[in-house]
Design an enzyme around this catalytic site. Structure first.
Site, PDB file in Angstrom:
ATOM      1  N   GLU A  35      57.208  15.667  26.493  1.00 46.20           N
ATOM      2  CA  GLU A  35      55.868  16.239  26.383  1.00 46.20           C
ATOM      3  C   GLU A  35      55.066  15.668  27.548  1.00 46.20           C
ATOM      4  O   GLU A  35      55.069  14.445  27.749  1.00 46.20           O
ATOM      5  CB  GLU A  35      55.226  15.840  25.048  1.00 46.20           C
ATOM      6  CG  GLU A  35      53.944  16.618  24.874  1.00 46.20           C
ATOM      7  CD  GLU A  35      53.124  16.230  23.666  1.00 46.20           C
ATOM      8  OE1 GLU A  35      53.615  15.507  22.794  1.00 46.20           O
ATOM      9  OE2 GLU A  35      51.963  16.666  23.642  1.00 46.20           O
ATOM     10  N   ARG A 261      66.767   5.255  19.374  1.00 48.44           N
ATOM     11  CA  ARG A 261      65.903   5.094  20.544  1.00 48.44           C
ATOM     12  C   ARG A 261      66.059   3.699  21.112  1.00 48.44           C
ATOM     13  O   ARG A 261      66.517   2.774  20.438  1.00 48.44           O
ATOM     14  CB  ARG A 261      64.453   5.384  20.206  1.00 48.44           C
ATOM     15  CG  ARG A 261      63.880   4.505  19.098  1.00 48.44           C
ATOM     16  CD  ARG A 261      62.470   4.930  18.718  1.00 48.44           C
ATOM     17  NE  ARG A 261      61.514   4.526  19.727  1.00 48.44           N
ATOM     18  CZ  ARG A 261      60.695   5.374  20.360  1.00 48.44           C
ATOM     19  NH1 ARG A 261      60.715   6.646  20.088  1.00 48.44           N
ATOM     20  NH2 ARG A 261      59.835   4.949  21.257  1.00 48.44           N
ATOM     21  N   LYS A 271      54.289   6.026  24.802  1.00 49.07           N
ATOM     22  CA  LYS A 271      53.377   6.540  25.826  1.00 49.07           C
ATOM     23  C   LYS A 271      51.926   6.299  25.448  1.00 49.07           C
ATOM     24  O   LYS A 271      51.096   6.017  26.302  1.00 49.07           O
ATOM     25  CB  LYS A 271      53.607   8.047  26.006  1.00 49.07           C
ATOM     26  CG  LYS A 271      54.765   8.349  26.927  1.00 49.07           C
ATOM     27  CD  LYS A 271      54.881   9.843  27.192  1.00 49.07           C
ATOM     28  CE  LYS A 271      55.445  10.544  25.991  1.00 49.07           C
ATOM     29  NZ  LYS A 271      55.823  11.939  26.257  1.00 49.07           N
TER      30      LYS A 271
HETATM   31  P1  ATP Z   1      56.564   8.312  23.065  1.00 48.04           P
HETATM   32  O1  ATP Z   1      56.676   7.850  21.637  1.00 48.04           O
HETATM   33  O2  ATP Z   1      56.699   7.250  24.073  1.00 48.04           O
HETATM   34  O3  ATP Z   1      55.361   9.175  23.302  1.00 48.04           O
HETATM   35  P2  ATP Z   1      58.031  10.669  22.722  1.00 48.04           P
HETATM   36  O4  ATP Z   1      59.286  10.741  21.951  1.00 48.04           O
HETATM   37  O5  ATP Z   1      56.853  11.207  22.048  1.00 48.04           O
HETATM   38  O6  ATP Z   1      57.836   9.210  23.265  1.00 48.04           O
HETATM   39  P3  ATP Z   1      58.722  12.781  24.434  1.00 48.04           P
HETATM   40  O7  ATP Z   1      58.078  13.192  25.678  1.00 48.04           O
HETATM   41  O8  ATP Z   1      58.649  13.680  23.263  1.00 48.04           O
HETATM   42  O9  ATP Z   1      58.132  11.374  24.101  1.00 48.04           O
HETATM   43  O10 ATP Z   1      60.231  12.363  24.698  1.00 48.04           O
HETATM   44  C1  ATP Z   1      61.155  13.150  25.402  1.00 48.04           C
HETATM   45  C2  ATP Z   1      62.545  12.769  24.980  1.00 48.04           C
HETATM   46  O11 ATP Z   1      62.774  11.382  25.207  1.00 48.04           O
HETATM   47  C3  ATP Z   1      62.743  13.016  23.499  1.00 48.04           C
HETATM   48  O12 ATP Z   1      63.984  13.671  23.321  1.00 48.04           O
HETATM   49  C4  ATP Z   1      62.748  11.639  22.906  1.00 48.04           C
HETATM   50  O13 ATP Z   1      63.567  11.589  21.780  1.00 48.04           O
HETATM   51  C5  ATP Z   1      63.280  10.782  24.040  1.00 48.04           C
HETATM   52  N1  ATP Z   1      62.786   9.408  23.915  1.00 48.04           N
HETATM   53  C6  ATP Z   1      61.510   9.019  23.804  1.00 48.04           C
HETATM   54  N2  ATP Z   1      61.422   7.680  23.647  1.00 48.04           N
HETATM   55  C7  ATP Z   1      62.695   7.212  23.663  1.00 48.04           C
HETATM   56  C8  ATP Z   1      63.278   5.907  23.552  1.00 48.04           C
HETATM   57  N3  ATP Z   1      62.532   4.823  23.382  1.00 48.04           N
HETATM   58  N4  ATP Z   1      64.622   5.807  23.618  1.00 48.04           N
HETATM   59  C9  ATP Z   1      65.376   6.901  23.797  1.00 48.04           C
HETATM   60  N5  ATP Z   1      64.896   8.140  23.912  1.00 48.04           N
HETATM   61  C10 ATP Z   1      63.574   8.310  23.849  1.00 48.04           C
END
Ligand code: ATP
Ligand code: MG
Length: 559
Positions: A35, A261, A271
């Protein structure tokens, strides 16, 4: 890049390999779906390496798709940064960049389809009421009083929601699934919300936006994604992911697979929290070298190869809750730079040394290998003169027994040069050291001194030729392993007040030509990277990537 053989096995790789062996698999298509509401961090790197890595290993495609369903939090600047990060890591997405918003028209048609099938309805409950009706983990939910609206009324209201006739929060479109389901995600989840927001891709065209759940799986299906890989917190959403695919005329049936994760000690991987550090001015932007963002790691001096190596090292499992030791990340970059970074001498906290038996105009130049094991690296020309700088740490007025560096009356070797002896300490009025007056034993170039052993070797630079430079020493941003462990406390309380120290250093002349992002081992000091912003502005600034000591290798040996 990594071939299948060079990659460690993991359960997803094995699963795809089994599908191929059983003749059940066509072309593998994965996607990385960020996102655009912040910069990517090291956790995303894990996901990128996994998704792009699988496509690469099995000759498939990996798409880069922005899941841009929440215009209020998203920005073009984040899209640009994310694209740059993925490319910098060394991956290429198949086709052009995609956006969930490319599919808004199709998603809307599918929402209408569900309405026509009696599987979706417009609800007028307020968000608070909706929460109350939803029930809890132990109590079933209750149906909304609006749940039995007719298809015609629902279609009409949905059209009017789209046309902007209602205020935000006034109505939503919900799937009609099961308010008593033990899985709360199936208790009539929201498909569309009203938002009068400007969208970075679609402008002012839409007044309603699909939920993440409604957009994500259908976008996968439209793109022909075969393996939709996500983190474990989406496991409970999988029945919903599948419900949509089963109840819509989608062109393909992707499969969702979850993995754990990445969580790392001393590091935030959210983020939202990283954005707070940026917004509060606690760090110097998203790419501050202390940030666990990909761009921060880049600016700090990490190489793409080291980050990919780290992601291989940590592996991919379904076991949640583990905390990866940041020492592994340090190990990955250190071993890369050990092999690939040219050496240089730099004095971080200079003390002047005057060699009293060297003439003012005396000058010799040593040709020193760029790297002890790499003859493909250019030799450095290191000038030696009467006045030098050494590091404050390498001199002690009253040394303990095992101090093998410089001290009054003691000898030490200058790296690649002579043995010197400290004869006199000259102090200023405040009692600080002004200079050390030393003498050279000229019979020690490339050979041991006669009749005595000199154990210590220290680094130095010629005071006449040294280049002044700023050196930034970075340490962990947080003092505790899990700064956000306590959900009610403020993680900012755990900030490390010494996460950045700045030194006015002196470097050997060859460093004057350092190009942005060039990396060095400063001998006896650590690994450093020329700051990409400062160097572009003509300033010589080096960021410490990592120190020389490898605590991870030590832990491995003990284990
Ligand atoms: P955040 O919680 O940091 O905002 P998010 O999951 O909301 O992370 P996205 O932009 O939706 O952020 O993430 C894109 C991809 O990266 C998704 O498939 C998510 O599962 C993966 N991802 C995000 N954080 C991690 C992590 N700590 N380890 C592995 N994969 C991750
Ligand atoms: Mg997310």
């Amino acid at each position: 890049m990594s071939s299948e053989n060079a990659s460690a096995p993991n359960f997803i790789r094995n699963q795809i390999r089994d599908e191929i062996d059983a003749g059940r698999a066509g072309k593998v298509v994965t996607r990385f779906p960020p996102e655009p509401n912040g910069f990517l961090h090291v956790g995303h790197a894990k996901s990128i390496c996994l998704n792009f890595g699988l496509a690469e290993q099995f000759g498939g495609d990996c798409h880069l798709r922005f899941d841009d369903t929440n215009p209020a939090k998203e920005e073009q600047a984040y899209i640009d940064a994310i694209k740059e990060d993925v490319s910098w890591l060394g991956f290429e997405w198949a086709g052009s960049v995609r956006y969930a918003s490319d599919y808004f028209e199709q998603l809307y048609a599918w929402a209408q389809h569900l309405v026509r099938e009696g599987k979706a309805y417009v609800d007028d409950l307020s968000p608070d009421e909706m929460r109350e009706y939803r029930g809890t983990l132990t109590e079933p939910g209750r149906p909304s009083p609006w749940r039995e609206r007719s298809v015609e009324e629902n279609l009409d209201l949905l059209e009017r929601m789209r046309a902007g006739e209602f205020n935000e929060g006034e109505k939503v479109l919900r799937a009609k699934i099961d308010m008593a389901s033990p899985n709360i995600n199936l208790r009539d989840p929201i498909l569309y919300r009203i938002r009068h927001a400007h969208h970075h891709q679609t402008g002012d065209k839409w007044k309603i936006y699909p939920s993440y759940d409604f957009a994500h799986g259908q976008s996968d299906a439209i793109e022909g994604v075969t393996h939709s890989i996500c983190t474990l917190e989406f496991e409970d959403h999988r029945p919903l992911y599948e419900w949509f695919l089963d109840n819509l005329p989608v062109p393909a049936k992707p499969r969702q697979i979850e993995f754990a994760r990445l969580n790392m000690n001393y590091t935030l991987t959210s983020k939202r929290k990283l954005k707070l550090l940026v917004d509060e001015g606690i760090v110097d932007g998203w790419d501050d070298p202390r940030m666990p963002t990909i761009s921060g790691m880049r600016r700090r001096g990490y190489t793409p190869a080291s980050i990919r190596k780290f992601c291989e090292m940590i592996g991919v499992t379904r076991a949640d809750g583990g905390l990866v030791d940041i020492a592994m990340l340090y190990h990955a970059i250190r071993s890369d730079l050990e092999d690939n970074a040219p050496r240089a001498m730099s004095v971080l906290n200079p003390v002047k040394v005057v060699l009293t038996n060297v003439a003012e105009e005396h000058e010799e130049v040593y040709e020193v290998p760029g790297h002890p094991a790499r003859d493909d690296m250019p030799v450095r020309r290191v000038p030696f003169t009467r006045e030098l700088y050494i590091d404050q740490d390498d001199f002690m007025e009253e040394p303990p027994k095992k101090f093998f560096r410089l001290a009054p009356g003691k000898e030490v070797r200058l790296r690649n040069s002579y043995v010197i002896r400290c004869d006199e300490v000259v102090k200023d009025a405040a009692g600080g050291i002004e200079e050390l007056r030393c003498s050279v034993d000229f019979d020690t170039l490339g050979k041991n001194p006669e009749g005595r052993k000199v154990k210590g070797v220290i680094h130095w630079v010629s005071a006449t030729h040294a280049v002044p430079m700023e050196v930034r020493l970075y340490d962990n941003l947080f003092l505790v392993e899990q700064p956000d462990k306590d959900k009610d406390a403020d993680f900012l309380e755990h900030l490390n007040p010494e996460s950045l120290k700045v030194c006015q250093a002196m470097g050997e002349p060859s460093l004057a030509d350092a190009t942005p992002e060039s990396r060095f081992q400063f001998e006896r000091v650590g690994y450093f990277c020329a700051d990409r912003h400062a160097c572009r502005d003509g300033k010589l600034v080096f960021n410490r990537t990592v120190g020389l000591k490898d605590s991870w290798a030590k832990i491995q040996k003990k284990g």
